[in-house]
Design a protein around this motif. Sequence first.
Motif, short mmCIF file in Angstrom:
data_model
loop_
_atom_site.label_atom_id
_atom_site.label_comp_id
_atom_site.label_asym_id
_atom_site.label_seq_id
_atom_site.Cartn_x
_atom_site.Cartn_y
_atom_site.Cartn_z
N ASP A 113 1.51 -1.03 12.64
CA ASP A 113 0.98 -0.40 11.42
C ASP A 113 1.75 -0.86 10.19
O ASP A 113 1.14 -1.19 9.16
N ALA A 114 3.08 -0.89 10.28
CA ALA A 114 3.89 -1.34 9.15
C ALA A 114 3.59 -2.79 8.81
O ALA A 114 3.52 -3.17 7.63
N SER A 116 0.75 -4.44 9.42
CA SER A 116 -0.59 -4.53 8.82
C SER A 116 -0.58 -4.10 7.36
O SER A 116 -1.20 -4.75 6.51
N ARG A 117 0.15 -3.03 7.05
CA ARG A 117 0.22 -2.58 5.65
C ARG A 117 0.90 -3.62 4.77
O ARG A 117 0.48 -3.86 3.63
N GLU A 120 -1.63 -6.43 4.15
CA GLU A 120 -2.73 -6.00 3.29
C GLU A 120 -2.29 -5.82 1.84
O GLU A 120 -3.05 -6.12 0.91
N SER A 121 -1.06 -5.36 1.63
CA SER A 121 -0.57 -5.11 0.27
C SER A 121 -0.08 -6.38 -0.43
O SER A 121 0.12 -6.37 -1.65
#
Length: 229
Positions: A113-114, A116-117, A120-121
């Motif tokens: 999750d970290a 992917s974020r 994406e950012s």
Amino acid sequence: MDLSEVTALLDPKPLQLEMGYERLPSGGLHVAVRTDMHGCTGEMLEWWVRWRCDTQKYIWWHPIDHTYSSWQGNLSDDTHVGSEHVVTEYFSGQPADDLVIQFRDPSEFFDEDAYSRARESGAVSGVVVGRLGVTHNPPRLPDGRVLGGRLLHIARDTEWGMALRSHFFIGHDLETLGQTAEQIAAQATVEFAQGLLQHAYDEFTFLSRFLPSLYVAENRDVSPPRAPW
């Protein structure tokens, strides 16, 4: 920073150690290198590894330290993950080393999750991570994973190019092979850390001089180039 703390590399904020080396409790070394690669992008970095340079192109990359390059493992055109780079190179004045660099999926190092974020950012634009074995026949786990070290190259695109964080963990896993911290430290010397730090900075500085043009030329059929004026 120990290997268990590398999620911090996904955050652009400055780390306690951006450029230098430190001795870890295991006896191993953590080496950190930052290189500003003007005109480059994280996409270019990942493509360069997938391109799988032969010995001639490996010497282009670092004409002082690089001497030999071949590839084995999963050689898919779509990813560098699963491939192994078999090299011989110098680390800035140190004796030549034979190495196997086994490229791995980022999920082996980062919380998904970290990660992917961060992608994406835009905090992360390119990632090349893997296991590092000293000698061309390093110790391995029964499933084939190489033992001996780790490397992580984390890229972030900026308005001027790419900021690259390179982190190496030397002497990792060796305690599982029965070596003491003193034995590991005797192999992972300060001189080696200094040579690796200088080598990594130099090789990515060399690469930044030609990577943008090479990337454009090799990808012109899918991404037509534009004149720079």
